[in-house]
Design an enzyme around this catalytic site. Sequence first.
Site, short mmCIF file in Angstrom:
data_model
loop_
_atom_site.label_atom_id
_atom_site.label_comp_id
_atom_site.label_asym_id
_atom_site.label_seq_id
_atom_site.Cartn_x
_atom_site.Cartn_y
_atom_site.Cartn_z
N CYS A 1 -13.74 29.54 -11.08
CA CYS A 1 -13.26 28.18 -10.92
C CYS A 1 -12.04 27.97 -11.80
CB CYS A 1 -14.35 27.15 -11.24
SG CYS A 1 -14.54 26.75 -12.98
N GLU A 2 -11.10 27.23 -11.25
CA GLU A 2 -9.84 27.06 -11.98
C GLU A 2 -9.96 26.04 -13.11
OE1 GLU A 2 -7.22 25.97 -8.78
OE2 GLU A 2 -7.49 23.83 -9.13
N HIS A 3 -11.08 25.34 -13.20
CA HIS A 3 -11.24 24.35 -14.26
C HIS A 3 -11.82 24.92 -15.54
CE1 HIS A 3 -11.53 21.80 -10.46
NE2 HIS A 3 -10.35 21.58 -10.98
N HIS A 4 -12.70 25.93 -15.40
CA HIS A 4 -13.38 26.49 -16.58
C HIS A 4 -13.26 28.01 -16.66
CE1 HIS A 4 -15.53 22.73 -15.41
NE2 HIS A 4 -15.39 22.48 -16.70
N GLN B 1 -13.51 25.92 -4.63
CA GLN B 1 -14.14 26.37 -3.39
C GLN B 1 -13.45 25.73 -2.18
OE1 GLN B 1 -18.45 26.25 -3.38
NE2 GLN B 1 -18.51 26.13 -1.15
N HIS C 1 -22.01 27.67 -8.57
CA HIS C 1 -20.97 27.58 -9.60
C HIS C 1 -21.61 27.67 -10.98
CE1 HIS C 1 -17.54 26.22 -6.98
NE2 HIS C 1 -18.57 26.15 -6.16
N CYS D 1 -20.27 27.20 -13.74
CA CYS D 1 -19.83 26.13 -14.66
C CYS D 1 -20.75 24.91 -14.52
CB CYS D 1 -18.37 25.76 -14.45
SG CYS D 1 -17.98 24.98 -12.90
ZN LIG Z 1 -15.70 24.83 -13.20
#
Ligand SMILES: [Zn+2]
Length: 205
Positions: free
Chosen positions: A94-97, A135, A163, A165
């Site tokens: 995931c590009e956030h975490h 996703q 996910h 995260c």
């Molecule tokens: Zn994430």
Amino acid sequence: MDDIVKLKPARTVAHTRPSREEAEAAVKTLIAWAGDDPEREGLLDTPHRVVKAYEELFGGYGERAGETLSRVFNEVEGYSDIVVVRDIPFYSHCEHHIAPFFGKAHIAYYPRGGAVGLSKLARIVEIFARRLQTQEAMTAQIVNAIEKGLRPRGVAVMIEAEHTCMAMRGVKKQGSSTVTTQFTGQFRESSEEQTRFFNLLRSAR
Ligand SMILES: [Zn+2]
């Protein structure tokens, strides 16, 4: 090291790729930030290994989906009905975490004049999975690549993923899966086609 410099980002963004040494130093900083001693024996080679692993885990930036789909087989004896490839396993981040998310992708299309090798569809999933992703974006990118590469009468993509995260941090919801779908052409126009797609995914395995 030369081969790394050649890698191009997915979108053309003006940024300079750091050197391997700089990347390893950054990993060392994160180890210290986590609270451990980057100089202890077990961690000494970790920055080197993490950077090496990143080359593989994020190898999708160096690959073009268009090239993968460029060879279409026309000798399919006039076959023009639905082609479904289901349960394509993938691992992404995931590009956030930068936390892994993983699961299965299912792809269907209605060929127009030719078919593509089935392994190529799995390859397309791999190219987009090995990037920093959401996703939703990954689903759309797979659809768009098949649209552009094959010009089919319709594409359906469904991704089911867990996910980490979400499971390991934040709301800590384990075992939940996220489902995304995107349709074009015949699949978008007809709910019966969508139902057929879902039924084929569920049919006997
Ligand atoms: Zn994430």
